[in-house]
Design a protein around this motif. Structure first.
Motif, PDB file in Angstrom:
ATOM      1  N   SER A 165      39.606  23.100  37.983  1.00  0.00           N
ATOM      2  CA  SER A 165      38.926  24.062  38.863  1.00  0.00           C
ATOM      3  C   SER A 165      39.866  25.194  39.279  1.00  0.00           C
ATOM      4  N   ARG A 166      41.141  24.877  39.472  1.00  0.00           N
ATOM      5  CA  ARG A 166      42.105  25.928  39.836  1.00  0.00           C
ATOM      6  C   ARG A 166      42.323  26.894  38.672  1.00  0.00           C
ATOM      7  N   ILE A 167      42.425  26.357  37.462  1.00  0.00           N
ATOM      8  CA  ILE A 167      42.574  27.224  36.282  1.00  0.00           C
ATOM      9  C   ILE A 167      41.319  28.069  36.095  1.00  0.00           C
ATOM     10  N   ALA A 168      40.146  27.451  36.303  1.00  0.00           N
ATOM     11  CA  ALA A 168      38.888  28.180  36.154  1.00  0.00           C
ATOM     12  C   ALA A 168      38.789  29.316  37.164  1.00  0.00           C
ATOM     13  N   MET A 169      39.295  29.104  38.365  1.00  0.00           N
ATOM     14  CA  MET A 169      39.257  30.155  39.384  1.00  0.00           C
ATOM     15  C   MET A 169      40.123  31.346  38.980  1.00  0.00           C
ATOM     16  N   ILE A 170      41.302  31.071  38.442  1.00  0.00           N
ATOM     17  CA  ILE A 170      42.191  32.147  37.996  1.00  0.00           C
ATOM     18  C   ILE A 170      41.539  32.942  36.862  1.00  0.00           C
ATOM     19  N   ILE A 171      40.969  32.221  35.900  1.00  0.00           N
ATOM     20  CA  ILE A 171      40.294  32.893  34.777  1.00  0.00           C
ATOM     21  C   ILE A 171      39.107  33.713  35.269  1.00  0.00           C
ATOM     22  N   ALA A 172      38.362  33.174  36.238  1.00  0.00           N
ATOM     23  CA  ALA A 172      37.195  33.884  36.777  1.00  0.00           C
ATOM     24  C   ALA A 172      37.595  35.174  37.462  1.00  0.00           C
ATOM     25  N   VAL A 173      38.686  35.140  38.214  1.00  0.00           N
ATOM     26  CA  VAL A 173      39.152  36.351  38.904  1.00  0.00           C
ATOM     27  C   VAL A 173      39.573  37.413  37.887  1.00  0.00           C
ATOM     28  N   LEU A 174      40.316  37.003  36.856  1.00  0.00           N
ATOM     29  CA  LEU A 174      40.744  37.949  35.815  1.00  0.00           C
ATOM     30  C   LEU A 174      39.537  38.522  35.073  1.00  0.00           C
ATOM     31  N   ALA A 175      38.567  37.643  34.752  1.00  0.00           N
ATOM     32  CA  ALA A 175      37.358  38.102  34.053  1.00  0.00           C
ATOM     33  C   ALA A 175      36.576  39.082  34.918  1.00  0.00           C
ATOM     34  N   LEU A 176      36.517  38.819  36.227  1.00  0.00           N
ATOM     35  CA  LEU A 176      35.790  39.697  37.137  1.00  0.00           C
ATOM     36  C   LEU A 176      36.427  41.078  37.194  1.00  0.00           C
ATOM     37  N   ILE A 177      37.753  41.138  37.171  1.00  0.00           N
ATOM     38  CA  ILE A 177      38.455  42.428  37.170  1.00  0.00           C
ATOM     39  C   ILE A 177      38.135  43.213  35.901  1.00  0.00           C
ATOM     40  N   VAL A 178      38.150  42.511  34.765  1.00  0.00           N
ATOM     41  CA  VAL A 178      37.843  43.164  33.496  1.00  0.00           C
ATOM     42  C   VAL A 178      36.394  43.653  33.475  1.00  0.00           C
ATOM     43  N   LEU A 179      35.466  42.821  33.945  1.00  0.00           N
ATOM     44  CA  LEU A 179      34.053  43.187  33.950  1.00  0.00           C
ATOM     45  C   LEU A 179      33.771  44.339  34.915  1.00  0.00           C
ATOM     46  N   ALA A 180      34.463  44.355  36.046  1.00  0.00           N
ATOM     47  CA  ALA A 180      34.267  45.440  37.004  1.00  0.00           C
ATOM     48  C   ALA A 180      34.673  46.786  36.418  1.00  0.00           C
ATOM     49  N   ALA A 181      35.609  46.758  35.470  1.00  0.00           N
ATOM     50  CA  ALA A 181      36.077  47.999  34.837  1.00  0.00           C
ATOM     51  C   ALA A 181      35.263  48.363  33.597  1.00  0.00           C
ATOM     52  N   ALA A 182      34.189  47.634  33.324  1.00  0.00           N
ATOM     53  CA  ALA A 182      33.406  47.845  32.103  1.00  0.00           C
ATOM     54  C   ALA A 182      32.879  49.265  31.927  1.00  0.00           C
ATOM     55  N   PRO A 183      32.455  49.978  32.992  1.00  0.00           N
ATOM     56  CA  PRO A 183      31.978  51.351  32.782  1.00  0.00           C
ATOM     57  C   PRO A 183      33.001  52.262  32.122  1.00  0.00           C
ATOM     58  N   TRP A 184      34.286  51.902  32.151  1.00  0.00           N
ATOM     59  CA  TRP A 184      35.324  52.724  31.532  1.00  0.00           C
ATOM     60  C   TRP A 184      35.668  52.287  30.112  1.00  0.00           C
ATOM     61  N   TRP A 185      35.215  51.089  29.698  1.00  0.00           N
ATOM     62  CA  TRP A 185      35.558  50.668  28.344  1.00  0.00           C
ATOM     63  C   TRP A 185      34.358  50.234  27.505  1.00  0.00           C
ATOM     64  N   ALA A 186      33.195  50.051  28.122  1.00  0.00           N
ATOM     65  CA  ALA A 186      32.018  49.604  27.376  1.00  0.00           C
ATOM     66  C   ALA A 186      31.053  50.757  27.144  1.00  0.00           C
ATOM     67  N   GLY A 187      30.273  50.652  26.092  1.00  0.00           N
ATOM     68  CA  GLY A 187      29.261  51.650  25.791  1.00  0.00           C
ATOM     69  C   GLY A 187      28.036  51.502  26.677  1.00  0.00           C
ATOM     70  N   ARG A 188      27.139  52.471  26.601  1.00  0.00           N
ATOM     71  CA  ARG A 188      25.940  52.469  27.435  1.00  0.00           C
ATOM     72  C   ARG A 188      25.056  51.255  27.145  1.00  0.00           C
TER      73      ARG A 188
END
Length: 340
Positions: free
Chosen positions: A13-36
């Motif tokens: 669960s601790r590893i999953a939390m770290i991965i979730a936080v990193l994934a959330l940061i990447v997903l939050a930045a999606a408007p700058w790297w993902a297409g429409r």
């Protein structure tokens, strides 16, 4: 000396939390790297994930197997249109207000449908959804049976540019999924959540322990209805158009959600996440095959129910004894000199 202690947290669960936080940061930045198109697809995934988590809370924990949650999806969508067009509210404020109104409306509905049990409850919720659909189809100011589009000035109030509006819609969908998962997780870790788990395991035993089953189920129903309406508002904020058939579609907003929860693992927080990913993977892979796509979904559901009744996550959890969302209590031991 060895000491025993009770904990919920695990290494997984601790590893999953770290991965979730990193994934959330990447997903939050999606408007700058993902297409429409990618933004729209990911936004849809987040909204379906939120709907699946809410339905899972009702059915998987409270035992309220509803096939009428499209009632609140459509209600939230129509409240967005009504409150922005006639109330002059900002779309985001209108969506939140729609959630509050849905919570109020859900109370008398719950008093009515809670008189039913099992399959009759499920049918009762579907009847309520049909009443909602037929009622909104009669509102001519909202387009009647043909529906209505969100006015241009309302759409432009979100952002000046199209890319800005799409980014905002994406962030709202992502935020909604995170909030729903967080609220459900926090609720299940409270005493009410413990009572809900007891009700799921045995209503008779829970009643014997002094748990107010009716009140607990009512709280769950009201909360899920409110959040479902908010998700409904976000769905039609992306679509910018609404009609009774689209807003209250049992296929889109209930059948697919049930499929997601069943194949992922009902009664778990991890299940809806895995189920959503599997559903969209199948949809994007098989969508070009027409009706074969729906047949494939049905075949997958049958195979999973026969081979893994607890869903994909249930199969993984039973085999590897892991839990990404620490809800269960576990007994651990440690040496005192190591703990100091």
């Amino acid at each position: 000396m060895t000491t025993a202690f009770v904990t919920r947290s695990t290494r997984a669960s601790r590893i999953a939390m770290i991965i979730a936080v990193l994934a959330l940061i990447v997903l939050a930045a999606a408007p700058w790297w993902a297409g429409r198109a990618d933004l729209r697809l990911m936004g849809e995934i987040f909204l379906y994930l939120a709907l699946a988590c809410l339905w899972n809370l009702m059915a998987g924990y409270a035992g309220l197997v509803s096939v009428g949650q499209q009632a609140f999806v459509g209600f939230g969508g129509y409240m967005l249109f009504a409150l922005t067009m006639f109330g002059g509210l900002h779309p985001v404020v209108a969506i939140l207000a729609g959630g509050v109104l849905a919570a109020i409306v859900s109370v008398p509905i719950a008093i009515l449908v809670f008189r039913l049990r099992g399959a009759y409850f499920a049918i009762g919720t579907w009847v309520v959804a049909e009443v909602f659909r037929l009622s909104f189809a009669q509102v001519s100011s909202l387009g009647g049976g043909s529906g209505s589009s969100l006015p241009v000035d309302v759409v432009r109030s979100l952002a000046d540019s199209r890319s800005g509006r799409e980014a905002l819609a994406y962030w709202l969908a992502l935020g909604a999924a995170v909030v729903v998962i967080g609220v459900v997780y926090a609720f299940l870790r409270t005493r009410r959540g413990l009572a809900l788990t007891a009700i799921r395991d045995s209503e008779v035993a829970a009643s014997g322990l002094g748990i107010d089953i009716w009140r607990t189920k009512l709280e769950v129903y009201v909360v899920t209805s409110a959040f479902t309406a908010i998700i409904g508002g976000l769905i039609f904020l992306q679509k910018l158009r609404i009609s009774p058939d689209a807003a209250f579609s049992v296929n889109d907003w209930t059948a697919f959600v049930i499929f997601i929860v069943v194949i992922g693992g009902i009664g778990t927080l991890e299940g809806p996440i895995i189920g959503t990913l599997l559903f969209f993977a199948l949809r994007e892979t098989l969508a070009d095959y027409g009706t074969a796509y729906l047949i494939a979904l049905g075949a997958v559901a049958i195979v999973v129910m026969l081979k893994a009744p607890k869903g994909v996550w249930g199969l993984i959890r039973d085999r590897f004894d892991i839990e990404l969302f620490p809800l269960s209590y576990r007994v651990r031991t440690r040496d005192d000199h190591q703990g100091n």
